[in-house]
Design a protein around this motif. Structure first.
Motif, mmCIF file in Angstrom:
data_model
loop_
_atom_site.group_PDB
_atom_site.id
_atom_site.type_symbol
_atom_site.label_atom_id
_atom_site.label_comp_id
_atom_site.label_asym_id
_atom_site.label_seq_id
_atom_site.Cartn_x
_atom_site.Cartn_y
_atom_site.Cartn_z
ATOM 1 N N GLU A 48 -22.382 52.795 -16.440
ATOM 2 C CA GLU A 48 -22.952 52.063 -15.293
ATOM 3 C C GLU A 48 -22.648 50.726 -15.215
ATOM 4 N N ILE A 49 -21.868 50.317 -14.304
ATOM 5 C CA ILE A 49 -21.322 49.015 -13.888
ATOM 6 C C ILE A 49 -21.570 48.474 -12.531
ATOM 7 N N ASN A 50 -21.461 47.204 -12.442
ATOM 8 C CA ASN A 50 -21.132 46.445 -11.217
ATOM 9 C C ASN A 50 -19.795 45.808 -11.028
ATOM 10 N N LEU A 51 -19.113 46.311 -9.861
ATOM 11 C CA LEU A 51 -17.803 46.149 -9.672
ATOM 12 C C LEU A 51 -17.683 44.779 -8.624
ATOM 13 N N TRP B 146 -22.078 59.277 -3.455
ATOM 14 C CA TRP B 146 -20.803 59.177 -3.107
ATOM 15 C C TRP B 146 -19.661 58.636 -3.848
ATOM 16 N N LYS B 147 -18.469 59.043 -3.679
ATOM 17 C CA LYS B 147 -17.402 58.630 -4.414
ATOM 18 C C LYS B 147 -16.448 57.576 -3.868
ATOM 19 N N LYS C 120 -6.115 52.500 -10.401
ATOM 20 C CA LYS C 120 -7.515 52.586 -9.747
ATOM 21 C C LYS C 120 -8.504 53.191 -10.565
ATOM 22 N N ILE C 121 -9.621 52.914 -10.110
ATOM 23 C CA ILE C 121 -11.028 53.282 -10.481
ATOM 24 C C ILE C 121 -11.779 53.890 -9.738
ATOM 25 N N GLU C 122 -12.488 54.854 -10.024
ATOM 26 C CA GLU C 122 -13.493 55.854 -9.213
ATOM 27 C C GLU C 122 -14.908 55.534 -9.461
ATOM 28 N N LEU C 123 -15.770 55.185 -8.640
ATOM 29 C CA LEU C 123 -17.050 54.898 -8.868
ATOM 30 C C LEU C 123 -18.092 55.827 -8.021
ATOM 31 N N ARG C 124 -19.061 56.480 -8.817
ATOM 32 C CA ARG C 124 -19.924 57.269 -8.150
ATOM 33 C C ARG C 124 -21.234 56.462 -7.594
ATOM 34 N N TRP D 238 -20.426 46.339 -5.814
ATOM 35 C CA TRP D 238 -20.590 47.907 -5.766
ATOM 36 C C TRP D 238 -21.348 48.220 -7.129
ATOM 37 N N HIS D 239 -22.319 48.912 -7.170
ATOM 38 C CA HIS D 239 -22.981 49.538 -8.280
ATOM 39 C C HIS D 239 -22.846 51.152 -8.423
ATOM 40 N N GLY D 240 -22.640 51.303 -9.564
ATOM 41 C CA GLY D 240 -22.414 52.962 -9.883
ATOM 42 C C GLY D 240 -21.874 53.169 -11.327
ATOM 43 N N TYR D 241 -21.576 54.690 -11.494
ATOM 44 C CA TYR D 241 -20.945 55.117 -12.734
ATOM 45 C C TYR D 241 -19.491 55.438 -12.540
#
Length: 74
Positions: A23-26, A54-55, A45-49, A34-37
């Motif tokens: 779990e991170i804040n980007l 939503w991805k 690249k990095i993908e966040l859910r 943006w907050h997510g996993y």
């Protein structure tokens, strides 16, 4: 029990496998947060859910920092 904040700069993000499923804040270079996993990460690249499942995909070049928290025993 406490928490400690881990900060990854843009140069440390690409391929940082330890971020996977965390779990991170980007923070983007445009100062949007943006907050997510993290569901996927590679050199470019990095993908966040997010919490709505939503991805979102971000280019590493567009990221300023990533903040994560670690729970500590003290």
């Amino acid at each position: 029990m406490g928490k400690r904040q881990i900060i990854y700069t843009a140069s440390q993000i690409g391929g940082a496998r330890e971020l996977l499923d965390k779990e991170i804040n980007l923070v983007t270079k445009e100062r949007r947060v943006w907050h997510g996993y993290v569901t996927a990460i590679d050199q470019d690249k990095i993908e966040l859910r997010d919490s709505r499942f939503w991805k979102h995909t971000f280019k590493v070049a567009d990221i300023d920092k990533i903040y994560g928290e670690v729970v500590t025993d003290y």
